[in-house]
Enzyme design. Sequence first.
Site, PDB file in Angstrom:
ATOM      1  N   PHE A 491       0.807  -1.225   0.000  1.00  0.00           N
ATOM      2  CA  PHE A 491       0.000   0.000   0.000  1.00  0.00           C
ATOM      3  C   PHE A 491       0.842   1.279   0.000  1.00  0.00           C
ATOM      4  O   PHE A 491       0.549   2.214   0.733  1.00  0.00           O
ATOM      5  CB  PHE A 491      -0.975   0.021   1.188  1.00  0.00           C
ATOM      6  CG  PHE A 491      -1.651  -1.284   1.485  1.00  0.00           C
ATOM      7  CD1 PHE A 491      -2.173  -2.067   0.462  1.00  0.00           C
ATOM      8  CD2 PHE A 491      -1.773  -1.755   2.783  1.00  0.00           C
ATOM      9  CE1 PHE A 491      -2.809  -3.273   0.727  1.00  0.00           C
ATOM     10  CE2 PHE A 491      -2.404  -2.958   3.065  1.00  0.00           C
ATOM     11  CZ  PHE A 491      -2.916  -3.714   2.035  1.00  0.00           C
ATOM     12  N   HIS A 492       1.864   1.350  -0.868  1.00  0.00           N
ATOM     13  CA  HIS A 492       2.720   2.535  -0.923  1.00  0.00           C
ATOM     14  C   HIS A 492       2.800   3.133  -2.336  1.00  0.00           C
ATOM     15  O   HIS A 492       3.887   3.412  -2.825  1.00  0.00           O
ATOM     16  CB  HIS A 492       4.137   2.182  -0.464  1.00  0.00           C
ATOM     17  CG  HIS A 492       4.236   1.731   0.947  1.00  0.00           C
ATOM     18  ND1 HIS A 492       5.350   1.054   1.441  1.00  0.00           N
ATOM     19  CD2 HIS A 492       3.378   1.851   1.995  1.00  0.00           C
ATOM     20  CE1 HIS A 492       5.164   0.781   2.717  1.00  0.00           C
ATOM     21  NE2 HIS A 492       3.979   1.253   3.074  1.00  0.00           N
ATOM     22  N   PRO A 493       1.692   3.360  -3.041  1.00  0.00           N
ATOM     23  CA  PRO A 493       1.804   3.912  -4.394  1.00  0.00           C
ATOM     24  C   PRO A 493       2.289   5.358  -4.380  1.00  0.00           C
ATOM     25  O   PRO A 493       1.822   6.177  -3.581  1.00  0.00           O
ATOM     26  CB  PRO A 493       0.372   3.813  -4.938  1.00  0.00           C
ATOM     27  CG  PRO A 493      -0.493   3.859  -3.721  1.00  0.00           C
ATOM     28  CD  PRO A 493       0.283   3.130  -2.659  1.00  0.00           C
TER      29      PRO A 493
END
Length: 556
Positions: A491-493
């Site tokens: 979850f690190h875009p």
Amino acid sequence: MSDALTFDYVIVGAGTAGCLLANRLSADKGRSVLLLEAGGPDNYVWIHIPVGYLYCIDNPRTDWRFRTEAAPGLNGRSLLYPRGRTLGGSSSINGMIYMRGQRRDYEHWAELTGTSEWNWEHCLADFREHEDHYRLDAGKRMNSDTDSSAFASLHGSGGEWRVDKQRLRWDILDAFSKAAQEAGIPATDDFNGGDNFGVSYFEVNQRKGWRWNTSKAFLHPIRKQRSNLTVWTGASVQRLLIERNADGQGVCTGAVIIRDGQRVTVRAAREVVLSAGAIGSPQLLQLSGVGPRELLQRRGVPTTHHLRGVGANLQDHLQIRSVYKVAGVQTLNTQVASLWGKARIALEYAFRRNGPMSMAPSQLGIFARSDPSRPHANIQYHVQPLSLEAFGQPLHAFPAITASVCNINPTSRGTVQIRSSRPEDPPVIQPNYLSTDEDRRVAADSLRMTRHIASQAALSRYQLFEYKPGTQFQTDDELARLAGDIGTTIFHPVGTARMGLASDPDAVVDSHLRVHGIRGLRVVDASVMPTITSGNTNSPTLMIAEKAARWIAAGI
């Protein structure tokens, strides 16, 4: 436009960056600020209980519930792609880990943007500006005055963004930490000094056992006191208003919003600030005609300004989860196996605000080199005293731990593109995980590193057995394909509106985050990162917002 509501600043997105921006810009009583959030208020109880992320992710009340396209590197799989949709944005549903990245990340940004304003020393000052670190609380004692001075030079006290110690520990994680040290990874007491090589428990954005999101930190304390700050929830931005001035240049003058079922036009006398995140910001730019001309034509959107980098350069951290069965030690799997165990956990949190309900999704962190030739740590572990088949599924019935590892400097690049000209249609997200030989090699090497740590003497008494992926997979090709089978986003875009020089045809914003070719419009969120930071991305996004707020207020 004559009957539009007018504010000095219109901020699109009340997430990690938006809440800080609203706080800083509304400090000037002579300036009016409108903060727009498509989601609702952050009054859902599971936002605030740390373990509540389990009930916030993939929940329409708090999450946009995006999905990626099927990815060749994931062997045709599609992934859930959570993004916060509430006040506080993703800081309301994330893993709460406080992590800045490495010094070299910011030195590289300074090179790419041609200015020292993005180097480590300048960024460090912005991290410290809003930090409130527990080790600097009044009455806390360090080992020596020298240690205290050195720590205080790196960290802040009294700011809005609380950094706390986790309120639990596990014997199995202590043993895993010792095993990492036996494998050549040093213990560290600070992941955030510029070089995060080492092993330690993560520090978290919590206060007294509660999640500390950016809405609590930056918005709630000032919202009722500042009449010049207006916050609208349930306000979905349809498009930005971009006009042409006498010189023919594009100027962003406001936005069109749907609120309470009504179409509303708002105008910005000074600036529109786009803080909708690495997915939402490029989507909204493209819907407004700012982006790659060929894409916009295919989707039926008139081109306002051709910027081919909008929606390109998507980067993310892909985690590869190894599950080990253990014996002779407690894990969360066994704690929740009975009604009494569950009741004990609930009571522990109700009366002391600690125990498993206070824990972040990952407790123990390790930064390591995937092979000895690497000049710096290039992989990160999130180690958990639990296991399950996949997110959202029940814990396994047997005692086990999970060691998730991710390549913190991936070379794969993906895209975010509008699916149609309709704002309500979710964008096409293609991260292109494991699309380079380099990323596949790091994936294979990182799984071998996990096995190396698990084989150390410190863990021998717990009889670790590799349940997933399984020791039958050994070759580079097998391990790389396996990574595609079991890898998932952490979850690190970032990176989809990256900053860079005007001479760079793929840059979307300049070093002060102003959109190239469009006046009155900035992007301030994780999308502006030219390269992903070496670790969790929430706090670097706050640092970006701190820096941008100063520039915006000064009219730079």
